[in-house]
Write a protein that holds these residues in place. Sequence first.
Motif, PDB file in Angstrom:
ATOM      1  N   ILE A   7       4.678   1.575   1.462  1.00  0.00           N
ATOM      2  CA  ILE A   7       5.789   2.036   0.612  1.00  0.00           C
ATOM      3  C   ILE A   7       6.542   3.156   1.312  1.00  0.00           C
ATOM      4  O   ILE A   7       7.769   3.130   1.429  1.00  0.00           O
ATOM      5  CB  ILE A   7       5.273   2.510  -0.772  1.00  0.00           C
ATOM      6  CG1 ILE A   7       4.767   1.322  -1.591  1.00  0.00           C
ATOM      7  CG2 ILE A   7       6.378   3.249  -1.537  1.00  0.00           C
ATOM      8  CD1 ILE A   7       3.994   1.721  -2.848  1.00  0.00           C
TER       9      ILE A   7
ATOM     10  N   SER B 255       0.860  -1.196   0.000  1.00  0.00           N
ATOM     11  CA  SER B 255       0.000   0.000   0.000  1.00  0.00           C
ATOM     12  C   SER B 255       0.891   1.239   0.000  1.00  0.00           C
ATOM     13  O   SER B 255       2.091   1.154   0.277  1.00  0.00           O
ATOM     14  CB  SER B 255      -0.879   0.006   1.250  1.00  0.00           C
ATOM     15  OG  SER B 255      -0.071   0.245   2.404  1.00  0.00           O
ATOM     16  N   ASN B 256       0.304   2.396  -0.274  1.00  0.00           N
ATOM     17  CA  ASN B 256       1.075   3.650  -0.280  1.00  0.00           C
ATOM     18  C   ASN B 256       1.726   3.912   1.078  1.00  0.00           C
ATOM     19  O   ASN B 256       2.866   4.368   1.157  1.00  0.00           O
ATOM     20  CB  ASN B 256       0.183   4.836  -0.670  1.00  0.00           C
ATOM     21  CG  ASN B 256      -0.135   4.811  -2.165  1.00  0.00           C
ATOM     22  OD1 ASN B 256       0.554   4.137  -2.929  1.00  0.00           O
ATOM     23  ND2 ASN B 256      -1.176   5.510  -2.563  1.00  0.00           N
ATOM     24  N   ASN B 257       1.004   3.613   2.164  1.00  0.00           N
ATOM     25  CA  ASN B 257       1.556   3.806   3.507  1.00  0.00           C
ATOM     26  C   ASN B 257       2.737   2.884   3.756  1.00  0.00           C
ATOM     27  O   ASN B 257       3.752   3.289   4.322  1.00  0.00           O
ATOM     28  CB  ASN B 257       0.483   3.547   4.582  1.00  0.00           C
ATOM     29  CG  ASN B 257      -0.437   4.748   4.758  1.00  0.00           C
ATOM     30  OD1 ASN B 257      -0.139   5.837   4.256  1.00  0.00           O
ATOM     31  ND2 ASN B 257      -1.545   4.549   5.447  1.00  0.00           N
TER      32      ASN B 257
ATOM     33  N   THR C 128       5.699   1.942 -12.663  1.00  0.00           N
ATOM     34  CA  THR C 128       5.980   2.965 -11.651  1.00  0.00           C
ATOM     35  C   THR C 128       7.481   3.242 -11.636  1.00  0.00           C
ATOM     36  O   THR C 128       8.274   2.310 -11.665  1.00  0.00           O
ATOM     37  CB  THR C 128       5.550   2.471 -10.250  1.00  0.00           C
ATOM     38  OG1 THR C 128       4.220   1.988 -10.315  1.00  0.00           O
ATOM     39  CG2 THR C 128       5.668   3.570  -9.209  1.00  0.00           C
TER      40      THR C 128
END
Length: 195
Positions: free
Chosen positions: A153, A149-151, A180
């Motif tokens: 990462i 997830s972004n968190n 990405t």
Amino acid sequence: MLKIVSADFVKGATKASQYPGEGLPEFAFFGRSNVGKSSLINMLVNRKTLVKTGSRPGMTRVINFFRINQTFMLADLPGYGYAQRSAKENEDFDRMLAEYASNRSDLRTLFFLMDLRRVPGETEKNTIEYFERLGLEVVIVGTKADKLSNNEIAKSVRAIAAYCNRTPDMVPVSSADKKTGRDVILRMIEDRCRS
């Protein structure tokens, strides 16, 4: 933005006498076995199969050289930490890597790939310090961003950056599946080709 118009496999080599003598700026990709080096290079140059990706780790046993746009080279280095290599193979591997890193005058930057799901350890730290002592620029790239997830990462990037004496903005993240990080890494290559 750097546009990839051609990407060609030049040769594989295990010692300096076999390296291609193109005289072009060169960028190497290195990391633990199965970290996604081959997939990342394929993603950067927009080819699915330029670099063969193995289902098993430890497939790459030589340094593979690729000529891009006739203006720079990419080198795919074998991965480290593959448990099924013998002591002799590991010794040969270390010698091959040391010879490449210390003798390749065209080498501008070494992209050191780290799986964002793994915590870096002494091996990573020592390897980075070794390359930097040779005067090489080492850029850490966090791979497999699509698995987190972004968190997660952000947390992983902060941990890698702190451990490896970087700031988080110095650690680009990538996902070969989702492309990405492609623009960021290609921009870095383009800037270093000019300097």
